[in-house]
Design an enzyme around this catalytic site. Structure first.
Site, PDB file in Angstrom:
ATOM      1  N   CYS A 161       0.836  -1.197   0.000  1.00 30.32           N
ATOM      2  CA  CYS A 161       0.000   0.000   0.000  1.00 30.32           C
ATOM      3  C   CYS A 161       0.878   1.257   0.000  1.00 30.32           C
ATOM      4  O   CYS A 161       0.570   2.245  -0.670  1.00 30.32           O
ATOM      5  CB  CYS A 161      -0.945   0.003   1.192  1.00 30.32           C
ATOM      6  SG  CYS A 161      -0.132  -0.232   2.795  1.00 30.32           S
ATOM      7  N   HIS A 218       2.024   5.132   9.563  1.00 29.47           N
ATOM      8  CA  HIS A 218       1.148   4.047   9.105  1.00 29.47           C
ATOM      9  C   HIS A 218       0.214   3.551  10.209  1.00 29.47           C
ATOM     10  O   HIS A 218       0.648   3.280  11.318  1.00 29.47           O
ATOM     11  CB  HIS A 218       2.012   2.885   8.592  1.00 29.47           C
ATOM     12  CG  HIS A 218       1.313   1.947   7.681  1.00 29.47           C
ATOM     13  ND1 HIS A 218       0.264   1.152   8.085  1.00 29.47           N
ATOM     14  CD2 HIS A 218       1.503   1.672   6.367  1.00 29.47           C
ATOM     15  CE1 HIS A 218      -0.147   0.425   7.062  1.00 29.47           C
ATOM     16  NE2 HIS A 218       0.580   0.730   6.005  1.00 29.47           N
TER      17      HIS A 218
END
Length: 365
Positions: A176, A204
């Site tokens: 991602c 994150h």
């Protein structure tokens, strides 16, 4: 449409299996539904996990703590009247068999189910040779929804997807974070600014691999600490992986991650030295131009004072924050800059898996 080893008919939906019906597996399935592909361009004929309890699978799809209610009709049924529990999902009238997970992908019933493409989303079979077990089981192509290892091609949609070739049987959709970072670097390169070197940090959200409370984590001591109350420094190969997608920057980028106490949405911070003089104004204009043209649907732009929850369920790979761009240049210097970009690390990424599937098979949205 003919793609090398086999033909995908324009009339017949591509038959797909999903190995691993966790966060990403379910999000990919939901993206197929939301894009109107299920039952038209794509038939998901089997989903694999540690249970074949279709009622539980249906519950997991219907209610999601982050992304909300599932927008589609979900029912279940038994494939055999003698079965102990329902083992078939019915979504918008399309039947999907719930398959018990195996230690070896070769043992999955892809041939029997007629599966052509497998979405490998367990996070376990990321090595090319292991992923090819699905091909031995009867499918023709494998998409790994994670960084891959070994003899395979890493594809980032909008960046190097045109390098996909029909002879490639196993491909990786990267991570991602790579899907967020690579479009930014792609624009800098395409527009002639270049990247001499750079450092990336991703802030994150925590993921399912982390711990609810402090627990054992032999290989990553800090990674074993409670996810929801700590900022946890972590390694990431996302920046280096951009060099696999864009070879011109190979060896020029590296970075790290901080796992933070949010359940979804992350943000990339790229500090780089451009190869030519530029300005915040020029970088901003180039990102906005790309987002509205050749990177549309992949790269977005925000010029509002937004925070992470504002990007939940955003289906783009990377949303450049035009208010956050900085420079740190001494008199006479015009090459050191910081750019920031947001991404829904679950939903944006899952939509790219679907895009890659369609790119590989020729299925129409």
């Amino acid at each position: 449409f003919f793609f090398g080893q086999f033909a995908f008919q324009t009339m017949a939906p591509v038959k797909v299996g999903i190995n691993g019906f966790g966060r990403i597996g379910r999000m990919v399935f939901q993206a197929l539904c939301d894009q109107g592909l299920l039952g038209t361009a794509v038939d998901v004929v089997g989903v694999v996990d540690m249970s074949t309890d279709a009622d539980y699978f249906a519950y997991q799809m219907k209610y999601d703590s982050i992304h909300g209610r599932f927008k589609h009709d979900v029912k279940t049924e038994k494939s055999d009247a003698c079965a102990a529990e329902a083992d078939t999902l019915i979504v918008n009238g399309n039947k999907i068999k719930c398959v018990m997970a195996t230690r070896n992908p070769e043992d999955l019933p892809w041939g029997k189910l007629g599966v052509e493409v497998v979405i490998e989303s367990t996070g376990i079979f990321t090595e090319a040779d292991k992923a090819r077990g699905h091909i031995k089981a009867g499918c023709k192509k494998v998409i790994i929804s994670a960084p891959g290892k070994g003899d395979l091609k890493t594809i980032v949609m909008g960046v190097n997807h045109e390098q996909y070739e029909a002879s490639m049987d196993v491909v990786s959709n990267a991570s991602c974070t790579t899907n967020c970072l690579a479009p930014l670097v792609h624009v800098l390169l395409k527009e002639g600014l270049g990247v001499e070197k750079g450092l990336m940090t991703t802030i994150h959200s925590y993921t399912a691999t982390q711990k609810t409370v402090d627990g054992p984590s032999k290989k990553d001591w800090r990674g074993g600490r409670a996810a929801a109350i700590n900022i946890i420094p972590s390694a990431t190969g996302a920046a280096k992986a951009v060099g696999e997608v864009l070879p011109v920057v190979k060896g020029k980028l590296t970075g790290m991650a901080f796992r933070v106490p949010t359940p979804d949405v992350s943000v990339v911070d790229l500090t780089f030295l451009a190869e030519k003089d530029t300005s915040i104004k020029e970088i901003d204009e180039l990102m906005k131009k790309a987002a509205g043209s050749y990177m549309k649907g992949i790269l977005g732009v925000t010029d509002e004072e937004l925070v992470s929850t504002d990007f939940i369920h955003d289906n783009r790979s990377s949303i450049y924050d035009s208010l956050a761009t900085l420079q740190n240049n001494l008199p006479g210097e015009k090459r050191m800059f910081k750019i920031v970009s947001w991404y829904d690390n679950e939903w944006g990424y899952s939509n790219r898996v679907v895009d890659l599937l369609c790119h590989m098979t020729g299925c129409k949205k």
